[in-house]
Enzyme design. Structure first.
Site, PDB file in Angstrom:
ATOM      1  N   HIS A 180       0.980  -1.110   0.007  1.00 42.28           N
ATOM      2  CA  HIS A 180      -0.245  -0.126   0.139  1.00 42.28           C
ATOM      3  C   HIS A 180       1.010   0.996   0.209  1.00 42.28           C
ATOM      4  O   HIS A 180       0.494   1.736  -1.318  1.00 42.28           O
ATOM      5  CB  HIS A 180      -0.923  -0.362   1.056  1.00 42.28           C
ATOM      6  CG  HIS A 180      -1.833   1.199   1.417  1.00 42.28           C
ATOM      7  ND1 HIS A 180      -3.162   2.350   0.390  1.00 42.28           N
ATOM      8  CD2 HIS A 180      -1.543   1.951   3.195  1.00 42.28           C
ATOM      9  CE1 HIS A 180      -3.110   3.205   1.401  1.00 42.28           C
ATOM     10  NE2 HIS A 180      -2.267   3.024   1.915  1.00 42.28           N
ATOM     11  N   HIS A 199       3.848   6.773   5.407  1.00 43.02           N
ATOM     12  CA  HIS A 199       2.544   7.775   5.364  1.00 43.02           C
ATOM     13  C   HIS A 199       1.937   6.870   7.163  1.00 43.02           C
ATOM     14  O   HIS A 199       0.985   7.448   7.404  1.00 43.02           O
ATOM     15  CB  HIS A 199       1.296   8.336   4.481  1.00 43.02           C
ATOM     16  CG  HIS A 199       0.259   7.124   4.122  1.00 43.02           C
ATOM     17  ND1 HIS A 199       1.731   6.396   2.586  1.00 43.02           N
ATOM     18  CD2 HIS A 199      -0.083   6.240   4.399  1.00 43.02           C
ATOM     19  CE1 HIS A 199      -0.138   5.268   2.722  1.00 43.02           C
ATOM     20  NE2 HIS A 199      -0.552   5.770   3.083  1.00 43.02           N
ATOM     21  N   GLU A 201       0.344   5.576  13.142  1.00 39.88           N
ATOM     22  CA  GLU A 201      -0.781   5.111  12.826  1.00 39.88           C
ATOM     23  C   GLU A 201      -1.158   3.741  12.917  1.00 39.88           C
ATOM     24  O   GLU A 201      -1.726   3.702  13.853  1.00 39.88           O
ATOM     25  CB  GLU A 201      -2.040   5.664  11.525  1.00 39.88           C
ATOM     26  CG  GLU A 201      -3.232   5.044  11.869  1.00 39.88           C
ATOM     27  CD  GLU A 201      -4.083   5.887  12.264  1.00 39.88           C
ATOM     28  OE1 GLU A 201      -3.534   7.189  12.598  1.00 39.88           O
ATOM     29  OE2 GLU A 201      -5.358   6.021  12.823  1.00 39.88           O
ATOM     30  N   ASP A 202      -0.002   3.449  12.714  1.00 40.87           N
ATOM     31  CA  ASP A 202      -0.471   1.450  12.626  1.00 40.87           C
ATOM     32  C   ASP A 202       1.095   0.694  13.262  1.00 40.87           C
ATOM     33  O   ASP A 202       1.048  -0.083  13.321  1.00 40.87           O
ATOM     34  CB  ASP A 202      -0.415   0.967  11.547  1.00 40.87           C
ATOM     35  CG  ASP A 202      -1.868   1.491  10.683  1.00 40.87           C
ATOM     36  OD1 ASP A 202      -2.690   2.191  11.413  1.00 40.87           O
ATOM     37  OD2 ASP A 202      -1.969   1.609   9.527  1.00 40.87           O
ATOM     38  N   ASP A 235      -3.540   8.434  -1.315  1.00 36.09           N
ATOM     39  CA  ASP A 235      -3.638   7.657  -0.132  1.00 36.09           C
ATOM     40  C   ASP A 235      -5.071   6.350  -0.704  1.00 36.09           C
ATOM     41  O   ASP A 235      -5.345   5.752  -0.775  1.00 36.09           O
ATOM     42  CB  ASP A 235      -3.791   7.743   1.037  1.00 36.09           C
ATOM     43  CG  ASP A 235      -4.058   6.852   2.532  1.00 36.09           C
ATOM     44  OD1 ASP A 235      -3.242   6.027   2.076  1.00 36.09           O
ATOM     45  OD2 ASP A 235      -4.329   7.544   3.649  1.00 36.09           O
ATOM     46  N   ASP A 238     -16.457  16.567 -27.449  1.00 30.86           N
ATOM     47  CA  ASP A 238     -14.708  16.212 -26.915  1.00 30.86           C
ATOM     48  C   ASP A 238     -14.950  14.750 -26.366  1.00 30.86           C
ATOM     49  O   ASP A 238     -13.646  14.136 -25.804  1.00 30.86           O
ATOM     50  CB  ASP A 238     -14.278  17.103 -25.929  1.00 30.86           C
ATOM     51  CG  ASP A 238     -14.796  16.762 -24.205  1.00 30.86           C
ATOM     52  OD1 ASP A 238     -16.061  16.776 -23.925  1.00 30.86           O
ATOM     53  OD2 ASP A 238     -14.403  18.053 -23.271  1.00 30.86           O
TER      54      ASP A 238
END
Ligand code: MN
Length: 486
Positions: free
Chosen positions: A53, A78, A82-83, A145, A264
């Protein structure tokens, strides 16, 4: 999707295209190894190792935004705060303050995804917009993300899929549009459409595929013919093409057009060396294929508020089918692909204040952020004034002003400047005197006549304007005046 198999070598190769510095590339490998180690025991819902990821997010940023080294590192890292047990101090120590600041910025706006109509989501979106004002790269990482999460949405439950897709459509898509990140916007739109309205998605996709199938020979013939003719005229050029994305087609169909009537749907890009050549090419093309006059747009002389520049003309092709040409220089082509991030690595332009002001979206956002008393107020102004359908009107000097649909001369005056709003005596729209509550339309030319002897806005103006910006400024003035009287 093939991109889920992206490797660190793919990432390095992708950056090398625009930034080939051995030390920096080594630095990125280090960030990758660090993130892999931290996430080593985690898996994505798809069953893949988690590192896939952040690696994909970093890769998206190199291909769609030509992100700088620190942004790529931050993308790799990133989700670590958090994890995992990693802290921002750890990141500062290993990768410096800038990377840590970016990761922290992204972490702050993480947390649970709410459906876009819930309160918690408003709070989270407020944080995203705050991040945008402080460092645009935080938002770019967040967009990438979200794009990767949308690509892998099939592994979530049906309820979550719909909620996430709807929020993406309402909130992330407009951001990508305002940043001029068309590649991200187009892909996000199609991914969202698929989950929000699967039946219509399949119907439009099939219609579009069929139409492309039936018309591609003709389109390719036109491309080859133009190529030959431009060569005969000694014009060096690069020709590419695109077909409209599925959601873009859907929006036209919703307006009542048939797929075959979209002017278009096929767009041929002619990229040449300089601006005079753009106009020369336009002349040559019009000499061969008759133009559909209403669809001729000089977005070189008058760029979109997203800074997109190009000449657009839709012409009648061999079978009378409309086909669009987009004529521009290499630099404009880069801007068309990258949007705002283009200016990161363009030393002669830089992200200065002037550029911020040109992106009117930013100007409005920064203003709303400065003056709002709470996240709720900020988000209300953002939703009402910015995340809505826009119209484009002109100043008497021909500058474009972006306003939400339904705006009146009062909104226009306050968008120009508080003093213009406060001292407004008369509004002229397209050379005629107009009432202050007249709803402006696209391409109106608006002139405000001010008079210093005007004390200020009257209370009833509050009911005659559309934007929170104007309402806020009028209220501020009235409150101040009340105090002075006391
Ligand atoms: Mn993530």
């Amino acid at each position: 999707m093939a991109l889920s198999t992206v490797t660190i070598d793919d990432l390095i190769a992708s950056i090398s295209v625009y930034h080939n510095d051995d030390d920096d590339l080594e630095f990125i490998r280090k960030a990758y190894q660090y993130a892999s180690f931290l996430h080593k025991d985690q898996k994505r819902k798809s069953g893949e190792p988690y590192i896939v990821h952040p690696l994909s997010v970093a890769y998206i940023l190199t291909t769609f935004a030509r992100a700088d080294m620190n942004t790529v590192c931050a993308a790799l890292l990133h989700d670590t705060i958090e994890d995992t047990h990693c802290t921002s101090e750890d990141i500062t120590l290993n990768f410096g303050e800038e990377v840590a600041m970016l990761v922290l910025g992204v972490t702050k706006i993480k947390g649970v995804v709410f459906s876009s109509r819930e309160e918690g989501s408003l709070e989270n979106q407020g944080k995203i917009l705050n991040g945008m004002v402080s460092d645009i790269r935080i938002v770019l990482i967040k967009l990438a993300d979200r794009l990767h999460n949308m690509r892998t949405l099939e592994y979530k439950t049906a309820d979550r899929q719909k909620a996430i897709a709807q929020e993406t459509l309402d909130f992330y898509v407009p951001i990508a549009y305002y940043l001029g990140s068309y590649q991200i916007k187009n892909e996000l739109e199609d991914l969202c459409f698929k989950y929000v309205d699967p039946e219509k998605f399949i119907m439009i996709r099939n219609d579009l595929e069929e139409y492309i199938d039936n018309t591609k020979d003709e389109a390719f013939q036109i491309i080859s013919k133009i190529k030959v003719i431009l060569e005969e005229n000694n014009i060096a050029c690069r020709l590419t093409y695109r077909t409209k994305n599925i959601y873009g087609v859907y929006k036209r169909v919703r307006e009542g057009l048939k797929v075959s009537e979209i002017h278009d749907l096929w767009a041929i890009q002619v990229i040449v060396k300089d601006i005079p050549t753009c106009y020369q090419v336009l002349g040559i093309i019009h000499g061969i294929y008759p133009p559909f006059n209403q669809m001729l747009k000089d977005l070189i002389a008058r760029p979109k508020t997203t800074m997109y520049r190009s000449l657009h003309t839709s012409v009648f092709g061999n079978n009378g089918r409309l086909i669009q040409f987009q004529i521009r220089t290499e630099e404009m082509d880069d801007i068309s692909l990258l949007g705002l991030p283009y200016y990161w690595d363009s030393p002669d332009v830089g992200m200065d204040e002037e550029l911020h002001n040109k992106f009117q979206f930013f100007k409005s956002l920064v203003e709303a952020n400065q003056h709002a008393n709470s996240t709720k107020e900020f988000m209300e102004e953002a939703k009402n004034d910015i995340f809505t359908n826009m119209i484009y009107v002109f100043t008497p000097m021909g500058e474009v002003v972006e306003l939400p649909e339904g705006s009146t001369p009062i909104d226009y005056a306050y968008k120009i400047h508080s003093d213009v709003g406060n001292k407004m005596e008369m509004a002229i729209v397209n050379a005629s005197v107009a009432s202050f509550d007249r709803r402006l339309k696209n391409n109106d030319i608006v002139k405000i006549i001010t008079n210093d002897s005007i004390v200020g806005p009257r209370e009833e103006y509050l009911g005659m304007c559309r934007t929170n910006l104007a309402k806020r400024k009028i209220s501020e003035f009235l409150r101040k005046q009340e105090k002075e009287v006391k």
